[in-house]
Design a protein around this motif. Sequence first.
Motif, short mmCIF file in Angstrom:
data_model
loop_
_atom_site.label_atom_id
_atom_site.label_comp_id
_atom_site.label_asym_id
_atom_site.label_seq_id
_atom_site.Cartn_x
_atom_site.Cartn_y
_atom_site.Cartn_z
N PHE A 216 0.84 -1.09 0.10
CA PHE A 216 0.04 -0.06 0.20
C PHE A 216 1.10 1.15 -0.09
N ALA A 217 2.16 1.10 0.81
CA ALA A 217 2.75 2.24 0.94
C ALA A 217 3.40 2.68 -0.33
N GLU A 218 3.92 1.76 -0.78
CA GLU A 218 4.65 1.79 -2.20
C GLU A 218 3.87 2.09 -3.27
N ARG A 219 2.71 1.88 -3.32
CA ARG A 219 1.72 2.12 -4.50
C ARG A 219 1.52 3.74 -4.29
N TYR A 220 1.08 4.23 -3.06
CA TYR A 220 0.39 5.65 -2.90
C TYR A 220 1.23 6.44 -2.03
N GLY A 221 2.70 6.16 -2.11
CA GLY A 221 3.51 7.18 -1.78
C GLY A 221 3.52 7.46 -0.22
N PHE A 222 3.57 6.63 0.61
CA PHE A 222 3.80 6.67 1.94
C PHE A 222 5.08 5.93 2.44
N GLU A 223 5.54 6.57 3.53
CA GLU A 223 6.80 6.12 4.13
C GLU A 223 6.39 5.33 5.32
N ILE A 224 6.88 4.21 5.44
CA ILE A 224 6.51 3.51 6.65
C ILE A 224 7.58 3.59 7.63
N VAL A 225 7.35 4.51 8.57
CA VAL A 225 8.24 4.99 9.72
C VAL A 225 8.93 3.79 10.61
N ASP A 226 7.92 2.98 11.02
CA ASP A 226 8.49 1.69 11.70
C ASP A 226 7.27 0.99 11.92
N THR A 227 7.36 -0.39 12.38
CA THR A 227 6.26 -1.25 12.70
C THR A 227 6.58 -1.51 14.40
N ILE A 228 5.52 -1.85 15.11
CA ILE A 228 5.82 -2.02 16.30
C ILE A 228 6.31 -3.54 16.53
N ILE A 229 5.89 -4.37 15.76
CA ILE A 229 6.18 -5.59 15.62
C ILE A 229 7.04 -5.92 14.41
N ALA A 230 8.22 -6.26 14.48
CA ALA A 230 9.10 -6.07 13.14
C ALA A 230 8.95 -7.46 12.54
N SER A 231 7.83 -7.55 12.06
CA SER A 231 7.51 -8.90 11.37
C SER A 231 6.20 -8.93 10.31
N LEU A 232 6.30 -9.81 9.48
CA LEU A 232 5.24 -9.67 8.33
C LEU A 232 3.96 -10.28 9.28
N SER A 233 4.06 -10.90 10.24
CA SER A 233 2.80 -11.52 10.87
C SER A 233 2.45 -10.62 12.16
N SER A 234 1.11 -10.84 12.59
CA SER A 234 0.81 -10.17 13.78
C SER A 234 1.17 -11.11 15.01
N GLU A 235 1.56 -12.16 14.91
CA GLU A 235 1.88 -13.28 15.69
C GLU A 235 3.19 -13.18 16.48
N ALA A 236 4.05 -12.20 15.71
CA ALA A 236 5.35 -12.28 16.35
C ALA A 236 5.35 -11.39 17.55
N GLY A 237 6.34 -11.44 18.35
CA GLY A 237 6.50 -10.60 19.39
C GLY A 237 7.47 -9.47 19.27
N THR A 238 7.75 -8.77 20.39
CA THR A 238 8.86 -7.78 20.33
C THR A 238 9.70 -7.47 21.54
N SER A 239 10.53 -6.73 21.90
CA SER A 239 11.26 -6.79 22.90
C SER A 239 11.24 -5.16 23.61
N ALA A 240 11.27 -4.96 24.81
CA ALA A 240 11.47 -3.53 25.19
C ALA A 240 12.35 -2.54 24.68
N GLN A 241 13.27 -3.21 23.98
CA GLN A 241 14.43 -2.48 23.47
C GLN A 241 13.80 -1.94 22.14
#
Length: 314
Positions: A216-241
């Motif tokens: 979506f971002a590529e097509r419509y000219g958005f920048e993805i600043v970051d994602t909370i979970i660095a994964s293509l899946s909503s099922e992954a986790g993340t760290s405090a860091q």
Amino acid sequence: MKMICNSVFVMTTLSVLFLTGCGSSPKSSDSRLKVLTSTTFLADITQNIAGERVQVDTLLPIGMDPHAYQAAPADVARIAESNLLILNGLDYELFIAPLLDAARAGGEGLVIEATAGLNPRSTERNANGAESGKGAGQEARDPHMWLDPNLVITYVDNIRAGLIEADPDGARIYQANADAYIVRLRELDAWIVEQTGTIPAERRLLVTNHEALGYFAERYGFEIVDTIIASLSSEAGTSAQALAAVIDEIKASGAPAIFLGEVENADLANQIAEETGVKVVDDLYLESLSAGAPAATYIDMMRHNVSRIVDALK
Ligand SMILES: [Zn+2]
């Protein structure tokens, strides 16, 4: 079920394969072709191409996140009874491989992947959150192609081809319906270009929960600043860091909002919002349609998502 990114199964290298076995004919009194799709949005796209000629069902119910889906025993029978199974592909249906293995013994039918022939983006954004160590060194292909309607035109081509292969007598109907639906997808794309064009360039910034909006971002000219979970899946986790890094990115970029699918857990987003003051938009429909409004169809789903994004950023 956390190791989403690095799983592979044989289906991903094949665009089409046949399930073989006995019991070829549909069992219900409805003699129409039985088509089963993995997700609700694929069912809607397929129904638009198939019309009344075909019975279209979805394996996953409305509101179910495919990233989190645990297959049910009844799914094997549903696949075995279908004449055509339509998947997104690109590892989106990680639950499907054992089901296909089991269903192979009890039915026969065609399996297609709607993304066949498309060139997927792979995650390289890990560079940003490399210290999280999650999925480091692994390349995962992004399955979220349906969030760009232009790519859905290829979905339509593939689904139409699958329907014609399973039911050659319906070819004219499928062709005409597909052509009409592609016109609507082009109109949808033009509408999204127009709507997103109202967002000032410096505010075309997306922060999402998982990496769902890359195409979506590529097509419509958005920048993805970051994602909370660095994964293509909503099922992954993340760290405090990693969370601290996301907060820094949001502050540095001035991103106005965090976007989540309505099936996703908003706890981390709310926590980040408290520290940064950004808005949380947690009612996008990214992985599933809704039972009624606002996302009863794929096109409605996209229109709703775009309206929410534009409202939050402009
Ligand atoms: Zn997703």
